[in-house]
Write a protein that holds these residues in place. Structure first.
Motif, PDB file in Angstrom:
ATOM      1  N   ALA A 225      14.906  14.300 -31.952  1.00 24.40           N
ATOM      2  CA  ALA A 225      14.241  14.343 -30.648  1.00 24.40           C
ATOM      3  C   ALA A 225      15.185  13.960 -29.511  1.00 24.40           C
ATOM      4  O   ALA A 225      14.749  13.467 -28.496  1.00 24.40           O
ATOM      5  CB  ALA A 225      13.000  13.447 -30.642  1.00 24.40           C
ATOM      6  N   THR A 226      16.468  14.188 -29.689  1.00 29.72           N
ATOM      7  CA  THR A 226      17.439  13.883 -28.648  1.00 29.72           C
ATOM      8  C   THR A 226      17.753  15.137 -27.853  1.00 29.72           C
ATOM      9  O   THR A 226      18.084  16.167 -28.417  1.00 29.72           O
ATOM     10  CB  THR A 226      18.744  13.335 -29.256  1.00 29.72           C
ATOM     11  OG1 THR A 226      18.457  12.114 -29.936  1.00 29.72           O
ATOM     12  CG2 THR A 226      19.769  13.065 -28.166  1.00 29.72           C
ATOM     13  N   VAL A 227      17.631  15.018 -26.538  1.00 32.72           N
ATOM     14  CA  VAL A 227      17.987  16.110 -25.640  1.00 32.72           C
ATOM     15  C   VAL A 227      19.228  15.667 -24.879  1.00 32.72           C
ATOM     16  O   VAL A 227      19.258  14.590 -24.293  1.00 32.72           O
ATOM     17  CB  VAL A 227      16.842  16.423 -24.662  1.00 32.72           C
ATOM     18  CG1 VAL A 227      17.236  17.568 -23.738  1.00 32.72           C
ATOM     19  CG2 VAL A 227      15.577  16.772 -25.431  1.00 32.72           C
ATOM     20  N   ARG A 228      20.264  16.477 -24.905  1.00 26.79           N
ATOM     21  CA  ARG A 228      21.551  16.069 -24.351  1.00 26.79           C
ATOM     22  C   ARG A 228      21.798  16.699 -22.991  1.00 26.79           C
ATOM     23  O   ARG A 228      21.254  17.750 -22.678  1.00 26.79           O
ATOM     24  CB  ARG A 228      22.671  16.437 -25.327  1.00 26.79           C
ATOM     25  CG  ARG A 228      22.475  15.865 -26.717  1.00 26.79           C
ATOM     26  CD  ARG A 228      23.491  16.385 -27.697  1.00 26.79           C
ATOM     27  NE  ARG A 228      24.819  15.863 -27.404  1.00 26.79           N
ATOM     28  CZ  ARG A 228      25.896  16.213 -28.091  1.00 26.79           C
ATOM     29  NH1 ARG A 228      25.809  17.094 -29.064  1.00 26.79           N
ATOM     30  NH2 ARG A 228      27.071  15.704 -27.781  1.00 26.79           N
ATOM     31  N   GLY A 229      22.644  16.044 -22.215  1.00 21.36           N
ATOM     32  CA  GLY A 229      22.975  16.589 -20.915  1.00 21.36           C
ATOM     33  C   GLY A 229      23.748  15.593 -20.066  1.00 21.36           C
ATOM     34  O   GLY A 229      23.885  14.417 -20.409  1.00 21.36           O
ATOM     35  N   VAL A 230      24.241  16.056 -18.937  1.00 24.17           N
ATOM     36  CA  VAL A 230      25.034  15.264 -18.010  1.00 24.17           C
ATOM     37  C   VAL A 230      24.116  14.369 -17.180  1.00 24.17           C
ATOM     38  O   VAL A 230      23.058  14.804 -16.724  1.00 24.17           O
ATOM     39  CB  VAL A 230      25.849  16.191 -17.089  1.00 24.17           C
ATOM     40  CG1 VAL A 230      26.618  15.398 -16.048  1.00 24.17           C
ATOM     41  CG2 VAL A 230      26.791  17.045 -17.921  1.00 24.17           C
TER      42      VAL A 230
ATOM     43  N   GLY B 283      23.152  20.628 -18.756  1.00 23.55           N
ATOM     44  CA  GLY B 283      22.289  20.304 -19.881  1.00 23.55           C
ATOM     45  C   GLY B 283      20.838  20.104 -19.484  1.00 23.55           C
ATOM     46  O   GLY B 283      20.437  20.314 -18.344  1.00 23.55           O
ATOM     47  N   ARG B 284      20.046  19.628 -20.459  1.00 22.32           N
ATOM     48  CA  ARG B 284      18.595  19.575 -20.272  1.00 22.32           C
ATOM     49  C   ARG B 284      18.033  18.167 -20.134  1.00 22.32           C
ATOM     50  O   ARG B 284      16.904  17.993 -19.696  1.00 22.32           O
ATOM     51  CB  ARG B 284      17.904  20.262 -21.461  1.00 22.32           C
ATOM     52  CG  ARG B 284      18.247  21.741 -21.589  1.00 22.32           C
ATOM     53  CD  ARG B 284      17.614  22.348 -22.830  1.00 22.32           C
ATOM     54  NE  ARG B 284      18.168  21.756 -24.043  1.00 22.32           N
ATOM     55  CZ  ARG B 284      17.437  21.284 -25.046  1.00 22.32           C
ATOM     56  NH1 ARG B 284      16.129  21.324 -24.983  1.00 22.32           N
ATOM     57  NH2 ARG B 284      18.020  20.767 -26.103  1.00 22.32           N
ATOM     58  N   ALA B 285      18.809  17.136 -20.516  1.00 25.86           N
ATOM     59  CA  ALA B 285      18.261  15.786 -20.567  1.00 25.86           C
ATOM     60  C   ALA B 285      17.753  15.311 -19.203  1.00 25.86           C
ATOM     61  O   ALA B 285      16.717  14.655 -19.115  1.00 25.86           O
ATOM     62  CB  ALA B 285      19.314  14.815 -21.098  1.00 25.86           C
TER      63      ALA B 285
ATOM     64  N   VAL C 214      32.347  17.945 -17.476  1.00 31.09           N
ATOM     65  CA  VAL C 214      31.159  18.434 -18.155  1.00 31.09           C
ATOM     66  C   VAL C 214      31.285  18.282 -19.663  1.00 31.09           C
ATOM     67  O   VAL C 214      30.350  17.884 -20.355  1.00 31.09           O
ATOM     68  CB  VAL C 214      30.896  19.906 -17.772  1.00 31.09           C
ATOM     69  CG1 VAL C 214      29.882  20.539 -18.703  1.00 31.09           C
ATOM     70  CG2 VAL C 214      30.403  19.988 -16.337  1.00 31.09           C
ATOM     71  N   GLU C 215      32.463  18.563 -20.191  1.00 32.66           N
ATOM     72  CA  GLU C 215      32.671  18.465 -21.634  1.00 32.66           C
ATOM     73  C   GLU C 215      32.485  17.033 -22.117  1.00 32.66           C
ATOM     74  O   GLU C 215      31.819  16.775 -23.108  1.00 32.66           O
ATOM     75  CB  GLU C 215      34.074  18.959 -21.989  1.00 32.66           C
ATOM     76  CG  GLU C 215      34.385  18.935 -23.485  1.00 32.66           C
ATOM     77  CD  GLU C 215      33.613  19.976 -24.265  1.00 32.66           C
ATOM     78  OE1 GLU C 215      33.398  19.787 -25.467  1.00 32.66           O
ATOM     79  OE2 GLU C 215      33.208  20.985 -23.645  1.00 32.66           O
ATOM     80  N   VAL C 216      33.078  16.077 -21.405  1.00 33.76           N
ATOM     81  CA  VAL C 216      32.984  14.674 -21.819  1.00 33.76           C
ATOM     82  C   VAL C 216      31.558  14.159 -21.683  1.00 33.76           C
ATOM     83  O   VAL C 216      30.993  13.564 -22.592  1.00 33.76           O
ATOM     84  CB  VAL C 216      33.948  13.806 -20.971  1.00 33.76           C
ATOM     85  CG1 VAL C 216      33.699  12.326 -21.251  1.00 33.76           C
ATOM     86  CG2 VAL C 216      35.384  14.160 -21.295  1.00 33.76           C
TER      87      VAL C 216
ATOM     88  N   GLY D 172      29.882  18.036 -25.452  1.00 37.90           N
ATOM     89  CA  GLY D 172      30.414  19.222 -26.101  1.00 37.90           C
ATOM     90  C   GLY D 172      29.409  20.016 -26.882  1.00 37.90           C
ATOM     91  O   GLY D 172      29.755  20.883 -27.662  1.00 37.90           O
ATOM     92  N   GLY D 173      28.094  19.772 -26.678  1.00 34.25           N
ATOM     93  CA  GLY D 173      27.157  20.507 -27.493  1.00 34.25           C
ATOM     94  C   GLY D 173      26.048  21.185 -26.761  1.00 34.25           C
ATOM     95  O   GLY D 173      25.688  22.310 -27.044  1.00 34.25           O
ATOM     96  N   GLU D 174      25.443  20.524 -25.792  1.00 36.54           N
ATOM     97  CA  GLU D 174      24.226  21.018 -25.170  1.00 36.54           C
ATOM     98  C   GLU D 174      24.491  21.635 -23.816  1.00 36.54           C
ATOM     99  O   GLU D 174      25.117  21.029 -22.961  1.00 36.54           O
ATOM    100  CB  GLU D 174      23.223  19.878 -25.041  1.00 36.54           C
ATOM    101  CG  GLU D 174      22.191  19.987 -23.939  1.00 36.54           C
ATOM    102  CD  GLU D 174      21.436  21.273 -23.921  1.00 36.54           C
ATOM    103  OE1 GLU D 174      21.217  21.842 -24.989  1.00 36.54           O
ATOM    104  OE2 GLU D 174      21.061  21.722 -22.855  1.00 36.54           O
ATOM    105  N   GLY D 175      23.969  22.831 -23.618  1.00 42.13           N
ATOM    106  CA  GLY D 175      23.992  23.450 -22.300  1.00 42.13           C
ATOM    107  C   GLY D 175      25.366  23.423 -21.676  1.00 42.13           C
ATOM    108  O   GLY D 175      26.266  24.151 -22.060  1.00 42.13           O
TER     109      GLY D 175
END
Length: 447
Positions: free
Chosen positions: A233-238, A365-367, A432-434, A438-441
């Motif tokens: 249930a983890t949503v990743r993002g900046v 990302g989406r977070a 953005v990568e850091v 490196g995975g989401e959006g």
């Protein structure tokens, strides 16, 4: 948005859906975009003459009420974005639709300028602003690889509503009057969108053990599918404060102000601009035919391209086209040129809607998408409000629209150059990568 302990929750509707549930979210969000029409300019404009005639208001007064109300209504969007990130689109959609329906119904009892102004703030804030933000956010949560296409389809909701509902609203005005028509619209929202929204909107797919674009990920393919995984249930993002420090955020935001503001100004003064070069009103009205058709087609087409091409590259092309259109507009004076103008405007409009609808989730990302998009929307709407006033400086102080159009033309062209240089140099990619992991959006780090 996720469950308190980070675990996957069960939803019979999601589990029993015969298709990936993101398509259901896209469907209700598209319907939700159509439902924003009473808060959009295309819907409100139908009632302006009634306010003027029945309430004894001047046209200039109503216009300024609308402009100021639009800006005030947009100021709550950063807060709305944070609330959507915290509580999810489902709960916030129910609250906002209820308030929007009450705002429409409340217009039934407006009897003076204060009521008109407060009504405009509520209609614009809850309809065009908050509900539009929620619909866009919900779709961006459920799609990643096909995000552009999904956002392009989402835009069809507004296009379809603009084509279908104004004639029906006009029939209501002529038959029942403006007060009763507003009451009817509020009732329709309450008995249709409110229960449908409560039933069909859902939060991020990770909450239900799914992944964006994926109907049934396995534990091997996606750790979010494993209830024992720490990534459940983890949503990743900046983070928003990081996104706000990037040039990419401000490039898309300033570009949105530019094209939305000037675009609104061109539409607001459309007949006057073309009358200045000798185009009759009947011919000028034909402009809207190619505009509507091309906008709808390009909206979906650009969404498809966003899934395959960097948004910054597409933004540079869109801004270049928009700037060239503004510079050449004072020379439009034949039937073919008016139709070509409508088509080019449609290309630019369709590209703008698809790009701005998906770029923030693509890069960041989406977070925290709701928070990031909420601030951007506030700036967009402010630009939309001042666009007509900027172009009005032409006939007021420069002797016509042509000088102000030529003075403004370098702005989108300069932004186009910045977008193309930034795409080539891949600015912000490391940040953005850091931050995105490196995975989401945006974490894909694509330029």
């Amino acid at each position: 948005m996720a469950s308190p302990n980070g675990s996957v929750v069960s939803s019979a509707l999601v589990e029993r859906s015969p298709v990936y549930y993101g398509w259901v979210v896209l469907g209700i969000s598209t319907l939700g975009m159509a439902a924003t029409l009473p808060g959009q300019t295309a819907g409100v404009s139908l009632f302006i003459d009634a306010f003027i005639e029945d309430l004894g208001l001047s046209r200039s007064a109503v216009s300024w009420f609308y402009t100021v109300a639009t800006v005030l209504g947009s100021l709550a969007l950063p807060l709305m974005g944070r609330l959507v990130d915290r509580y999810g689109p489902r709960r916030m959609a129910v609250v906002v639709i209820a308030l929007f329906a009450a705002s429409c119904a409340g217009m039934r009892w407006v009897s003076g300028w204060i009521g008109v102004f407060v009504g405009f703030v509520c209609l614009r804030g809850f309809g065009q602003g908050a509900l539009g933000l929620i619909n866009n956010h919900a779709v961006n949560l459920w799609f990643e690889r096909r995000r552009g296409l999904a956002v392009g389809v989402l835009g069809l909701g507004m296009a379809g509503a603009t084509a279908l509902f104004p004639p029906l609203m006009e029939m209501g005005l002529q038959t029942y009057g403006w007060q009763t028509t507003y009451l009817i619209m509020g009732g329709i929202l309450a008995v249709t969108m409110l229960p449908l929204g409560a039933l069909l909107y859902r939060d991020a797919p990770e909450r239900y053990g799914l992944s964006p674009d994926e109907a049934a990920p396995t534990a091997e393919d996606d750790p979010a599918a494993d209830p024992n995984s720490s990534a459940t249930a983890t949503v990743r993002g900046v983070r928003p404060e990081v996104a706000y420090r990037t040039w990419t955020f401000w490039l898309f935001t300033v570009a949105g102000v530019c094209t939305a503001g000037f675009g609104t100004g061109l539409l607001f003064h459309h007949f006057s601009i073309l009358e200045e070069v000798g185009v009759a009103r009947g011919l000028a009205a034909q402009f809207f035919v190619p505009l509507g058709v091309v906008t709808a087609i390009i909206n979906v087409g650009t969404g498809w391209l966003v899934d395959r091409s960097p948004p910054r590259l597409l933004l540079g092309l869109q801004l270049g086209l928009f700037g060239a259109m503004m510079g050449l507009l004072p020379m439009v004076d034949t039937t073919a040129e008016v139709w070509a103008y409508g088509g080019v405007f449609g290309v630019s409009q369709g590209m703008q809607q698809a790009l701005l609808g998906s770029a923030y989730a693509y890069y960041f990302g989406r977070a925290h998408h709701g928070t990031i998009r909420g601030l951007a929307n506030t700036v967009f709407i402010g630009g939309t409000a001042i666009g007509p006033a900027v172009l009005a400086l032409g006939p007021d102080f420069l002797g016509g629209f042509a000088p102000i159009l030529w003075l403004c033309t370098p702005i989108p062209l300069a932004l186009a150059l910045v977008a193309l240089v930034g795409w080539a140099a891949d600015w912000d990619a490391a940040v953005v990568e850091v931050e995105g992991g490196g995975g989401e959006g945006s974490g894909r780090g694509r330029a």
